[in-house]
Design a protein around this motif. Structure first.
Motif, PDB file in Angstrom:
ATOM      1  N   ALA A  24       0.830  -1.205   0.000  1.00  0.00           N
ATOM      2  CA  ALA A  24       0.000   0.000   0.000  1.00  0.00           C
ATOM      3  C   ALA A  24       0.869   1.262   0.000  1.00  0.00           C
ATOM      4  O   ALA A  24       0.602   2.213  -0.751  1.00  0.00           O
ATOM      5  CB  ALA A  24      -0.928   0.001   1.209  1.00  0.00           C
ATOM      6  N   HIS A  25       1.918   1.271   0.811  1.00  0.00           N
ATOM      7  CA  HIS A  25       2.803   2.434   0.864  1.00  0.00           C
ATOM      8  C   HIS A  25       3.505   2.648  -0.479  1.00  0.00           C
ATOM      9  O   HIS A  25       3.600   3.783  -0.967  1.00  0.00           O
ATOM     10  CB  HIS A  25       3.832   2.287   1.983  1.00  0.00           C
ATOM     11  CG  HIS A  25       4.791   3.423   2.054  1.00  0.00           C
ATOM     12  ND1 HIS A  25       4.421   4.682   2.448  1.00  0.00           N
ATOM     13  CD2 HIS A  25       6.105   3.509   1.733  1.00  0.00           C
ATOM     14  CE1 HIS A  25       5.462   5.483   2.396  1.00  0.00           C
ATOM     15  NE2 HIS A  25       6.498   4.792   1.952  1.00  0.00           N
ATOM     16  N   LEU A  79       9.445   2.832   5.023  1.00  0.00           N
ATOM     17  CA  LEU A  79      10.106   1.589   4.616  1.00  0.00           C
ATOM     18  C   LEU A  79      11.088   1.102   5.677  1.00  0.00           C
ATOM     19  O   LEU A  79      11.378  -0.093   5.748  1.00  0.00           O
ATOM     20  CB  LEU A  79      10.834   1.781   3.292  1.00  0.00           C
ATOM     21  CG  LEU A  79       9.984   2.034   2.065  1.00  0.00           C
ATOM     22  CD1 LEU A  79      10.861   2.198   0.836  1.00  0.00           C
ATOM     23  CD2 LEU A  79       8.972   0.947   1.863  1.00  0.00           C
ATOM     24  N   GLY A  80      11.594   2.001   6.503  1.00  0.00           N
ATOM     25  CA  GLY A  80      12.507   1.610   7.575  1.00  0.00           C
ATOM     26  C   GLY A  80      11.872   0.665   8.567  1.00  0.00           C
ATOM     27  O   GLY A  80      12.560  -0.115   9.220  1.00  0.00           O
ATOM     28  N   VAL A  81      10.551   0.708   8.677  1.00  0.00           N
ATOM     29  CA  VAL A  81       9.823  -0.210   9.561  1.00  0.00           C
ATOM     30  C   VAL A  81       9.139  -1.311   8.751  1.00  0.00           C
ATOM     31  O   VAL A  81       9.132  -2.478   9.153  1.00  0.00           O
ATOM     32  CB  VAL A  81       8.774   0.558  10.397  1.00  0.00           C
ATOM     33  CG1 VAL A  81       7.911  -0.379  11.202  1.00  0.00           C
ATOM     34  CG2 VAL A  81       9.462   1.546  11.306  1.00  0.00           C
ATOM     35  N   LEU A  82       8.579  -0.953   7.605  1.00  0.00           N
ATOM     36  CA  LEU A  82       7.780  -1.916   6.837  1.00  0.00           C
ATOM     37  C   LEU A  82       8.624  -3.032   6.219  1.00  0.00           C
ATOM     38  O   LEU A  82       8.162  -4.177   6.135  1.00  0.00           O
ATOM     39  CB  LEU A  82       6.993  -1.185   5.745  1.00  0.00           C
ATOM     40  CG  LEU A  82       5.910  -0.236   6.254  1.00  0.00           C
ATOM     41  CD1 LEU A  82       5.262   0.496   5.096  1.00  0.00           C
ATOM     42  CD2 LEU A  82       4.873  -0.984   7.061  1.00  0.00           C
ATOM     43  N   THR A  99      21.588  -2.757   7.448  1.00  0.00           N
ATOM     44  CA  THR A  99      22.213  -2.788   6.132  1.00  0.00           C
ATOM     45  C   THR A  99      21.222  -3.224   5.061  1.00  0.00           C
ATOM     46  O   THR A  99      21.124  -2.594   4.003  1.00  0.00           O
ATOM     47  CB  THR A  99      23.437  -3.726   6.141  1.00  0.00           C
ATOM     48  OG1 THR A  99      24.330  -3.302   7.174  1.00  0.00           O
ATOM     49  CG2 THR A  99      24.152  -3.720   4.810  1.00  0.00           C
ATOM     50  N   ARG A 100      20.493  -4.304   5.330  1.00  0.00           N
ATOM     51  CA  ARG A 100      19.494  -4.779   4.367  1.00  0.00           C
ATOM     52  C   ARG A 100      18.423  -3.736   4.089  1.00  0.00           C
ATOM     53  O   ARG A 100      18.044  -3.494   2.951  1.00  0.00           O
ATOM     54  CB  ARG A 100      18.799  -6.029   4.916  1.00  0.00           C
ATOM     55  CG  ARG A 100      19.482  -7.295   4.623  1.00  0.00           C
ATOM     56  CD  ARG A 100      18.546  -8.433   4.990  1.00  0.00           C
ATOM     57  NE  ARG A 100      19.310  -9.491   5.582  1.00  0.00           N
ATOM     58  CZ  ARG A 100      18.865 -10.345   6.468  1.00  0.00           C
ATOM     59  NH1 ARG A 100      17.633 -10.259   6.902  1.00  0.00           N
ATOM     60  NH2 ARG A 100      19.631 -11.279   6.943  1.00  0.00           N
ATOM     61  N   THR A 101      17.926  -3.143   5.143  1.00  0.00           N
ATOM     62  CA  THR A 101      16.833  -2.178   5.004  1.00  0.00           C
ATOM     63  C   THR A 101      17.290  -0.926   4.264  1.00  0.00           C
ATOM     64  O   THR A 101      16.592  -0.440   3.373  1.00  0.00           O
ATOM     65  CB  THR A 101      16.282  -1.807   6.388  1.00  0.00           C
ATOM     66  OG1 THR A 101      15.877  -3.006   7.058  1.00  0.00           O
ATOM     67  CG2 THR A 101      15.108  -0.877   6.288  1.00  0.00           C
TER      68      THR A 101
END
Length: 184
Positions: A24-25, A79-82, A99-101
């Protein structure tokens, strides 16, 4: 609930919720950033890192500069949380997770900027990629480690007190070392 050891995932509901919110984001971000705009003129693309940021901060930190620089920071910040939520892992190294995020956030920001180069009225700006990535990193650092710690405590099985062994009496030395007994 699933067991939560190394390499296991969180509850499927949490993962599905994270995936739905992530989709959705990204749809909203795509709608906001990839629509054509009708403008009388278009500035040149910015391919020099930090040029737009310097230009905004030339006259000091004003409300207008905060709005122009804060928009890209906040655009992809969720996106840092999702991204970690949609992965559903609880027992991951904080550095690996960050790193991945951040890498995934940077790639999404770069893809948006590359797609914008072909849309009328949109101009790619390398500083937008930097600010988007900064927003992803800041939100991840502010939220994810504490949330993972709380979720690990929540899903961890409660452990009781350490079991104690009752004291064992010591045998008399003569019984223990006597050679008079035979055990066959």
């Amino acid at each position: 609930m699933q067991p939560h050891g190394p390499g296991t995932t969180a509850a499927p509901r949490m993962r599905v919720t994270g995936l739905l919110l992530l989709v959705a984001h990204l749809l909203i971000v795509g709608w906001l950033t990839l629509r054509p705009r009708t403008v009388p003129w278009v500035p040149a693309p910015n391919l020099r890192p930090l040029a737009t940021i310097r230009a905004e901060l030339v006259h000091g930190l004003s409300w207008e500069a905060v709005q122009h620089l804060g928009g890209p920071v906040l655009l992809l910040a969720p996106l840092g949380v999702l991204l970690p939520l949609s992965a559903g892992r609880l027992n991951v190294s904080p550095l690996v997770s960050l790193t991945r995020t951040v890498f995934a956030g940077a790639m999404i920001a770069l893809a948006i900027e590359l797609l914008q180069s072909g849309i009328p009225g949109r101009v790619p700006d390398v500083d937008s990629v930097l600010l988007n990535t900064l927003g992803v990193a800041l939100v991840h650092l502010a939220v994810v480690p504490g949330a993972r710690c709380a979720l690990r405590r929540r899903y961890e099985e409660p452990r009781g007190a350490t079991p104690r062994i009752p004291r064992v009496g010591v045998a008399r030395q003569t019984d223990a070392l006597s050679g008079g007994r035979t055990y066959l």
